[in-house]
Design an enzyme around this catalytic site. Structure first.
Site, PDB file in Angstrom:
ATOM      1  N   THR A 193      11.077  58.144  38.412  1.00  0.00           N
ATOM      2  CA  THR A 193       9.867  57.351  38.509  1.00  0.00           C
ATOM      3  C   THR A 193       9.028  57.890  39.637  1.00  0.00           C
ATOM      4  O   THR A 193       9.561  58.360  40.623  1.00  0.00           O
ATOM      5  CB  THR A 193      10.208  55.887  38.838  1.00  0.00           C
ATOM      6  OG1 THR A 193      10.965  55.330  37.777  1.00  0.00           O
ATOM      7  CG2 THR A 193       8.957  55.056  39.041  1.00  0.00           C
ATOM      8  N   ARG A 221      14.577  50.068  25.216  1.00  0.00           N
ATOM      9  CA  ARG A 221      14.929  49.777  26.609  1.00  0.00           C
ATOM     10  C   ARG A 221      13.706  49.901  27.523  1.00  0.00           C
ATOM     11  O   ARG A 221      12.931  50.835  27.438  1.00  0.00           O
ATOM     12  CB  ARG A 221      16.020  50.743  27.083  1.00  0.00           C
ATOM     13  CG  ARG A 221      16.487  50.507  28.525  1.00  0.00           C
ATOM     14  CD  ARG A 221      15.802  51.379  29.537  1.00  0.00           C
ATOM     15  NE  ARG A 221      16.338  51.196  30.899  1.00  0.00           N
ATOM     16  CZ  ARG A 221      15.839  51.764  31.980  1.00  0.00           C
ATOM     17  NH1 ARG A 221      14.801  52.571  31.873  1.00  0.00           N
ATOM     18  NH2 ARG A 221      16.376  51.527  33.178  1.00  0.00           N
ATOM     19  N   VAL A 222      13.573  48.919  28.420  1.00  0.00           N
ATOM     20  CA  VAL A 222      12.539  48.939  29.448  1.00  0.00           C
ATOM     21  C   VAL A 222      13.218  48.685  30.787  1.00  0.00           C
ATOM     22  O   VAL A 222      14.014  47.758  30.917  1.00  0.00           O
ATOM     23  CB  VAL A 222      11.462  47.868  29.197  1.00  0.00           C
ATOM     24  CG1 VAL A 222      10.478  47.799  30.362  1.00  0.00           C
ATOM     25  CG2 VAL A 222      10.725  48.156  27.890  1.00  0.00           C
ATOM     26  N   GLY A 223      12.914  49.503  31.782  1.00  0.00           N
ATOM     27  CA  GLY A 223      13.499  49.327  33.108  1.00  0.00           C
ATOM     28  C   GLY A 223      12.611  48.497  34.017  1.00  0.00           C
ATOM     29  O   GLY A 223      11.773  47.721  33.554  1.00  0.00           O
ATOM     30  N   ASP A 224      12.767  48.685  35.305  1.00  0.00           N
ATOM     31  CA  ASP A 224      12.024  47.874  36.263  1.00  0.00           C
ATOM     32  C   ASP A 224      10.630  48.399  36.540  1.00  0.00           C
ATOM     33  O   ASP A 224       9.784  47.685  37.073  1.00  0.00           O
ATOM     34  CB  ASP A 224      12.796  47.813  37.586  1.00  0.00           C
ATOM     35  CG  ASP A 224      12.801  49.157  38.283  1.00  0.00           C
ATOM     36  OD1 ASP A 224      13.194  50.150  37.660  1.00  0.00           O
ATOM     37  OD2 ASP A 224      12.403  49.214  39.454  1.00  0.00           O
ATOM     38  N   THR A 244      12.851  53.141  42.848  1.00  0.00           N
ATOM     39  CA  THR A 244      13.263  54.190  41.927  1.00  0.00           C
ATOM     40  C   THR A 244      14.770  54.072  41.757  1.00  0.00           C
ATOM     41  O   THR A 244      15.458  53.574  42.639  1.00  0.00           O
ATOM     42  CB  THR A 244      12.877  55.587  42.448  1.00  0.00           C
ATOM     43  OG1 THR A 244      13.230  56.581  41.484  1.00  0.00           O
ATOM     44  CG2 THR A 244      13.557  55.905  43.752  1.00  0.00           C
ATOM     45  N   GLY A 245      15.285  54.475  40.626  1.00  0.00           N
ATOM     46  CA  GLY A 245      16.720  54.367  40.413  1.00  0.00           C
ATOM     47  C   GLY A 245      17.041  53.658  39.117  1.00  0.00           C
ATOM     48  O   GLY A 245      16.210  53.552  38.213  1.00  0.00           O
ATOM     49  N   GLY A 247      16.977  50.941  36.951  1.00  0.00           N
ATOM     50  CA  GLY A 247      16.090  49.791  36.955  1.00  0.00           C
ATOM     51  C   GLY A 247      16.761  48.457  36.737  1.00  0.00           C
ATOM     52  O   GLY A 247      16.314  47.429  37.260  1.00  0.00           O
TER      53      GLY A 247
END
Length: 332
Positions: A193, A221-224, A244-245, A247
């Site tokens: 990110t 899928r959706v992350g943070d 970052t990382g 999520g």
């Protein structure tokens, strides 16, 4: 219909969330330069821009905007757009690695000094999701648009359709299909990110975050990264934070919002980032198989960062210089 005009003439109220995070490999422009630890100072520094990882070209573009008297919102948008358009960056925008069905899906969000924000999730065929997110913020009464709806809205706003797979990522995907194995490698990630925070000459803060998410992720899928409060949060009275990382772990603690609130309570950006990571690790006692990195800036332009494993850095640009800052980690 403009956002403010719509709200003035309607009883409709909306509530939404948005933000940003993700993880992984960092660019290595200017490899010979020395990384430096972030300083602590009571001196007010503005303008200033910071971003996750060593995205030298992104901060250079954002600083170009700020140094000419531009506002923080334009700076963060134009800054992260550099990475969205860079086909060699296979974790953001065009050239991002696809999901398990071979589709490149992008997530992004943006937030301004007044708390206005916009987000797009699972967007396909558009190179600059951060700019679509800004259009969501400015042209609609909503905060998040998703999937086909977000894509349709982008076309209505004049964005052009474009194939986001490159020859390189297409070949990698074909190779991945032979085993279809999903795994992450600390700091040599299959996802990343860019989160960016800026303070302009007026002292106003804005932030943006954009990613193509985990490579070969489960479809949908959706992350943070596009979730306000998780991957990104800005409070113009206090400061801003981004992540970052992995999520999923950031979402569970509403990480960026937590860090801004800790700064509101008097912690420095460095102290707040450390507390944010420690809370995540408390919920994951004994786990060492994932990375999280937080980056924060307060109203005075003081910055800080902290991560789970060594390797995370952030890039900072102000009148004092342009440096890649190495951060401390939970596992030294």
């Amino acid at each position: 219909m403009k956002r403010r005009k719509f709200l003035k003439n309607s009883s409709l109220t909306t509530v939404g969330i948005v933000s940003a995070s993700a993880l992984a490999s960092c660019k290595t422009e200017n490899k010979t330069e020395e990384n430096t630890l972030a300083p602590t100072s009571s001196e007010t520094i503005k303008p200033i821009v910071v971003c996750t990882w060593n995205f030298h070209n992104a901060t250079s573009k954002a600083w170009e905007v700020l140094s000419k008297g531009g506002n923080a919102l334009d700076a963060v948008e134009q800054g992260v757009m550099v990475e969205e358009a860079d086909e060699t960056n296979e974790t953001v925008g065009k050239g991002g690695r696809p999901d398990r069905d071979g589709n490149v899906t992008l997530d992004a969000c943006i937030m301004d000094k007044d708390g206005n924000c916009g987000s797009v999730v699972y967007l396909q065929n558009i190179v600059h999701p951060v700019s679509v997110a800004r259009k969501v913020m400015e042209e609609t009464p909503h905060i998040i648009l998703a999937g086909k709806g977000a894509e349709k809205f982008a076309y209505e706003q004049g964005f052009e359709k474009e194939d986001l797979l490159t020859e390189s990522t297409r070949k990698q995907y074909q190779e991945w299909l032979k085993t279809s194995k999903y795994e992450t490698t600390i700091n040599i990630e299959n996802h990343d990110t860019i989160g960016m925070l800026a303070i302009d000459a007026n002292g106003d803060i804005s932030g943006a975050c954009t990613t193509s998410g985990m490579a070969y992720k489960v479809v949908g899928r959706v992350g943070d990264s596009p979730i306000i409060g998780a991957g990104l949060y800005v409070d113009n009275e206090v400061g801003g934070a981004t992540a970052t990382g992995v999520g999923e772990e950031v979402i569970r603690t509403v990480g960026s919002f937590l860090i801004v609130e800790l700064m509101r309570q008097g912690k420095s950006p460095q102290e707040a980032c450390e507390e944010g990571v420690k809370r995540i690790m408390k919920k994951n006692e004994g786990r060492e198989d994932f990375q999280i990195g937080f980056l924060a800036i307060n109203k005075n332009g003081e910055t800080g960062g902290y991560c789970v494993h060594p390797g995370f850095t952030y890039r900072e640009y102000s009148e004092k210089g342009h440096e890649n800052r190495q951060v401390k980690s939970f596992y030294s």
